[in-house]
Design an enzyme around this catalytic site. Structure first.
Site, mmCIF file in Angstrom:
data_model
loop_
_atom_site.group_PDB
_atom_site.id
_atom_site.type_symbol
_atom_site.label_atom_id
_atom_site.label_comp_id
_atom_site.label_asym_id
_atom_site.label_seq_id
_atom_site.Cartn_x
_atom_site.Cartn_y
_atom_site.Cartn_z
ATOM 1 N N SER A 153 0.822 -1.212 0.000
ATOM 2 C CA SER A 153 0.000 0.000 0.000
ATOM 3 C C SER A 153 0.859 1.267 0.000
ATOM 4 O O SER A 153 2.028 1.250 0.397
ATOM 5 C CB SER A 153 -0.910 0.022 1.236
ATOM 6 N N GLN A 154 0.221 2.362 -0.402
ATOM 7 C CA GLN A 154 0.877 3.669 -0.400
ATOM 8 C C GLN A 154 1.186 4.068 1.054
ATOM 9 O O GLN A 154 0.318 3.917 1.926
ATOM 10 C CB GLN A 154 -0.110 4.664 -1.017
#
Ligand code: SAH
Length: 215
Positions: A59-60
């Protein structure tokens, strides 16, 4: 890890609402470059999601940070994560709580994540290869639950695995473009829920097994 890369990322996280110092510090302590494929190491400190194989992504960082902050963690807690992926979110959590339980349906991703935990001496993470949409009933209840794949609907049965005043953070939405992150707080007589961020996660696949390990 490049010093300037970490500093740039931390400034970006602060600028986007990550005010909790414990969360900021743990982003410095956990080397994200150890959780991405070798050919993407030069992008490890960029505020972007990256492919990790099996069609999945790490994920970011801003999303990891805001989800972690929303969980309002403390040292004594036991936390369940659904969707181990690279292991990065679990590693971040492991420095903030007593024990992390993390479930992944892809055996090969889980094996790689486990190796990373061992190499970084993160010994308070327990892993399971399973369909995490059912939670982990044998280890329940959990003080906190974090789901890192998008559920089509609010996963009610996971809520049942929360302690009486527990919190769950979960992306919910049918398509890739209409997902929202929800924070659900359990009370004596029910639940309160609040949507707090538009997001794009890979789907939470229910009732399906991942591919077997090929080694
Ligand atoms: N938390 C991860 C990012 C996860 S990407 C990280 O920090 O890198 C979402 C992950 O959820 C993928 O690895 C996917 O295989 C997994 N997943 C999807 N559906 C699942 C299910 N039903 N049970 C367990 N894991 C699931």
């Amino acid at each position: 890890m490049t010093e300037s890369g970490v500093i740039r990322l931390l400034m970006e996280l602060r600028g986007q609402g990550v005010t909790d110092m414990r969360v900021q510090n743990v982003f410095e302590a956990i080397p994200r470059d150890r959780f991405v494929p070798e050919d993407l190491v030069d992008q490890a400190w960029d505020n972007v999601a990256l492919p990790i194989g099996c069609g999945q992504t790490i994920s970011q960082p801003i999303v990891v940070a805001l989800m972690t902050q929303k969980l309002a963690l403390s040292e004594r807690m036991r936390v369940l994560e659904i969707g181990t992926g690279s292991g990065y979110q679990a590693a971040i959590l492991s420095r903030l709580v007593r024990r992390v339980y993390t479930v992944e349906r892809h055996a090969d991703l889980l094996v790689t994540a486990q190796k990373r935990f061992d190499a970084l001496k993160l010994h308070n993470i327990t892993t399971l290869k399973a369909d995490g949409s059912r939670g982990w009933p044998q280890q329940a209840p959990f003080d906190r639950i974090i789901v890192t794949a998008a559920a089509a609907r609010m996963p009610e049965h996971l809520l049942d695995q929360l302690t009486p005043d527990g919190i769950m953070v979960v992306p919910v939405g049918e398509g890739t473009w209409d997902q929202k992150l929800y924070c659900v707080q359990r009370h004596e007589d029910g639940y309160d829920s609040e949507a707090f961020l538009d997001v794009r996660f890979v789907p939470l696949l229910e009732g399906r097994e991942g591919r077997p390990v090929e080694r």
